[in-house]
Write a protein that holds these residues in place. Structure first.
Motif, PDB file in Angstrom:
ATOM      1  N   ALA A   1      12.297   4.207   5.030  1.00 43.16           N
ATOM      2  CA  ALA A   1      11.049   4.770   4.500  1.00 43.16           C
ATOM      3  C   ALA A   1       9.873   3.861   4.860  1.00 43.16           C
ATOM      4  CB  ALA A   1      11.124   4.928   2.986  1.00 43.16           C
ATOM      5  N   GLU A   2       8.771   4.468   5.304  1.00 45.91           N
ATOM      6  CA  GLU A   2       7.570   3.710   5.641  1.00 45.91           C
ATOM      7  C   GLU A   2       6.791   3.408   4.370  1.00 45.91           C
ATOM      8  OE1 GLU A   2       5.253   5.560   8.665  1.00 45.91           O
ATOM      9  OE2 GLU A   2       6.965   5.739  10.016  1.00 45.91           O
ATOM     10  N   VAL A   3       6.396   2.153   4.224  1.00 44.05           N
ATOM     11  CA  VAL A   3       5.703   1.690   3.025  1.00 44.05           C
ATOM     12  C   VAL A   3       4.438   0.952   3.442  1.00 44.05           C
ATOM     13  CG1 VAL A   3       5.870   0.182   1.005  1.00 44.05           C
ATOM     14  CG2 VAL A   3       7.867   1.446   1.761  1.00 44.05           C
ATOM     15  N   THR A   4       3.358   1.173   2.706  1.00 42.56           N
ATOM     16  CA  THR A   4       2.121   0.429   2.895  1.00 42.56           C
ATOM     17  C   THR A   4       1.738  -0.196   1.559  1.00 42.56           C
ATOM     18  OG1 THR A   4       1.363   2.031   4.541  1.00 42.56           O
ATOM     19  CG2 THR A   4      -0.302   0.580   3.596  1.00 42.56           C
ATOM     20  N   VAL A   5       1.469  -1.492   1.576  1.00 41.10           N
ATOM     21  CA  VAL A   5       1.013  -2.168   0.361  1.00 41.10           C
ATOM     22  C   VAL A   5      -0.479  -1.876   0.228  1.00 41.10           C
ATOM     23  CG1 VAL A   5       0.780  -4.369  -0.837  1.00 41.10           C
ATOM     24  CG2 VAL A   5       2.748  -3.965   0.659  1.00 41.10           C
ATOM     25  N   ILE A   6      -0.880  -1.264  -0.883  1.00 43.02           N
ATOM     26  CA  ILE A   6      -2.277  -0.869  -1.064  1.00 43.02           C
ATOM     27  C   ILE A   6      -3.076  -1.966  -1.751  1.00 43.02           C
ATOM     28  CG2 ILE A   6      -3.817   0.812  -2.118  1.00 43.02           C
ATOM     29  CD1 ILE A   6      -1.536   2.833  -1.889  1.00 43.02           C
ATOM     30  N   ARG A   7      -2.619  -2.386  -2.927  1.00 44.38           N
ATOM     31  CA  ARG A   7      -3.352  -3.428  -3.658  1.00 44.38           C
ATOM     32  C   ARG A   7      -2.475  -4.029  -4.749  1.00 44.38           C
ATOM     33  NH1 ARG A   7      -5.827   1.075  -4.428  1.00 44.38           N
ATOM     34  NH2 ARG A   7      -6.125   2.210  -6.271  1.00 44.38           N
ATOM     35  N   ALA A   8      -2.952  -5.158  -5.258  1.00 43.33           N
ATOM     36  CA  ALA A   8      -2.301  -5.812  -6.392  1.00 43.33           C
ATOM     37  C   ALA A   8      -3.255  -5.753  -7.577  1.00 43.33           C
ATOM     38  CB  ALA A   8      -1.966  -7.259  -6.057  1.00 43.33           C
ATOM     39  N   ALA A   9      -2.706  -5.693  -8.756  1.00 46.57           N
ATOM     40  CA  ALA A   9      -3.522  -5.685  -9.967  1.00 46.57           C
ATOM     41  C   ALA A   9      -4.253  -7.023 -10.111  1.00 46.57           C
ATOM     42  CB  ALA A   9      -2.645  -5.423 -11.181  1.00 46.57           C
ATOM     43  N   PRO A  10      -5.294  -7.078 -10.919  1.00 46.51           N
ATOM     44  CA  PRO A  10      -6.075  -8.315 -11.055  1.00 46.51           C
ATOM     45  C   PRO A  10      -5.244  -9.551 -11.392  1.00 46.51           C
ATOM     46  CG  PRO A  10      -7.241  -6.526 -12.108  1.00 46.51           C
ATOM     47  CD  PRO A  10      -5.901  -5.983 -11.687  1.00 46.51           C
ATOM     48  N   LEU A  11      -4.210  -9.407 -12.197  1.00 43.38           N
ATOM     49  CA  LEU A  11      -3.359 -10.550 -12.510  1.00 43.38           C
ATOM     50  C   LEU A  11      -2.130 -10.598 -11.594  1.00 43.38           C
ATOM     51  CD1 LEU A  11      -3.610 -10.564 -16.388  1.00 43.38           C
ATOM     52  CD2 LEU A  11      -4.794 -12.028 -14.745  1.00 43.38           C
TER      53      LEU A  11
ATOM     54  N   PRO B   1       1.219  -5.229 -11.664  1.00 46.59           N
ATOM     55  CA  PRO B   1       2.089  -4.761 -10.596  1.00 46.59           C
ATOM     56  C   PRO B   1       1.335  -4.602  -9.274  1.00 46.59           C
ATOM     57  CG  PRO B   1       1.372  -2.898 -11.882  1.00 46.59           C
ATOM     58  CD  PRO B   1       0.777  -4.133 -12.528  1.00 46.59           C
ATOM     59  N   ILE B   2       2.055  -4.107  -8.246  1.00 43.81           N
ATOM     60  CA  ILE B   2       1.425  -3.820  -6.969  1.00 43.81           C
ATOM     61  C   ILE B   2       1.503  -2.316  -6.715  1.00 43.81           C
ATOM     62  CG2 ILE B   2       1.858  -6.084  -5.962  1.00 43.81           C
ATOM     63  CD1 ILE B   2       4.205  -4.862  -4.434  1.00 43.81           C
ATOM     64  N   ALA B   3       0.513  -1.800  -6.012  1.00 38.04           N
ATOM     65  CA  ALA B   3       0.484  -0.381  -5.657  1.00 38.04           C
ATOM     66  C   ALA B   3       0.940  -0.258  -4.202  1.00 38.04           C
ATOM     67  CB  ALA B   3      -0.916   0.182  -5.815  1.00 38.04           C
ATOM     68  N   ILE B   4       1.862   0.677  -3.959  1.00 40.95           N
ATOM     69  CA  ILE B   4       2.361   0.909  -2.608  1.00 40.95           C
ATOM     70  C   ILE B   4       2.303   2.400  -2.303  1.00 40.95           C
ATOM     71  CG2 ILE B   4       3.853  -1.123  -2.577  1.00 40.95           C
ATOM     72  CD1 ILE B   4       6.218   0.720  -3.187  1.00 40.95           C
ATOM     73  N   ARG B   5       2.211   2.724  -1.030  1.00 41.51           N
ATOM     74  CA  ARG B   5       2.249   4.125  -0.589  1.00 41.51           C
ATOM     75  C   ARG B   5       3.583   4.346   0.107  1.00 41.51           C
ATOM     76  NH1 ARG B   5      -1.554   7.709  -0.085  1.00 41.51           N
ATOM     77  NH2 ARG B   5      -3.182   6.137  -0.136  1.00 41.51           N
ATOM     78  N   VAL B   6       4.318   5.353  -0.364  1.00 34.08           N
ATOM     79  CA  VAL B   6       5.581   5.758   0.243  1.00 34.08           C
ATOM     80  C   VAL B   6       5.432   7.226   0.580  1.00 34.08           C
ATOM     81  CG1 VAL B   6       8.074   5.958  -0.043  1.00 34.08           C
ATOM     82  CG2 VAL B   6       6.833   4.127  -1.193  1.00 34.08           C
ATOM     83  N   GLY B   7       5.333   7.535   1.858  1.00 29.83           N
ATOM     84  CA  GLY B   7       5.066   8.913   2.258  1.00 29.83           C
ATOM     85  C   GLY B   7       3.681   9.308   1.785  1.00 29.83           C
ATOM     86  N   ASN B   8       3.593  10.380   1.007  1.00 31.45           N
ATOM     87  CA  ASN B   8       2.312  10.827   0.459  1.00 31.45           C
ATOM     88  C   ASN B   8       2.104  10.404  -0.984  1.00 31.45           C
ATOM     89  OD1 ASN B   8       1.564  12.141   2.824  1.00 31.45           O
ATOM     90  ND2 ASN B   8       2.660  14.005   2.248  1.00 31.45           N
ATOM     91  N   ALA B   9       3.038   9.652  -1.538  1.00 35.17           N
ATOM     92  CA  ALA B   9       2.972   9.240  -2.942  1.00 35.17           C
ATOM     93  C   ALA B   9       2.498   7.796  -3.065  1.00 35.17           C
ATOM     94  CB  ALA B   9       4.331   9.380  -3.592  1.00 35.17           C
TER      95      ALA B   9
END
Length: 87
Positions: A49-59, A62-70
């Motif tokens: 699965a292709e994953v893109t790391v989008i951002r990390a929370a201020p502390l 957690p981290i936000a990642i994109r998997v497909g369209n989600a």
């Protein structure tokens, strides 16, 4: 190693936890077990699965990642169990 690059092992795999925002990668394997591993698989974090790391929370958790369209958020502890291969 360039700025922002994850320290990958000899086999070329890194933990999703080690990547910085903007990094693209592919899931190589999940090292965890139990219900959390199954939930990650259900959410689309399967081998290849292709994953893109989008951002990390201020502390930083957690981290936000994109998997497909989600877009998913995962805790750093869970991200550490996801082994990825950089594109």
């Amino acid at each position: 190693m360039a700025r922002g690059e994850a320290p990958c092992g000899r086999d070329g795999f890194c933990s999703l936890n080690d990547l910085v925002p903007g990094t693209h990668c592919r899931v190589a394997r999940l090292k965890g077990c139990g219900a959390i591993r199954q939930r990650l698989l259900d959410l689309g974090l399967v081998n290849g699965a292709e994953v893109t790391v989008i951002r990390a929370a201020p502390l930083n958790d957690p981290i936000a990642i994109r998997v497909g369209n989600a877009v998913l958020t995962v805790r750093r502890a869970e991200a550490a169990t996801i082994e990825v291969e950089r594109d």
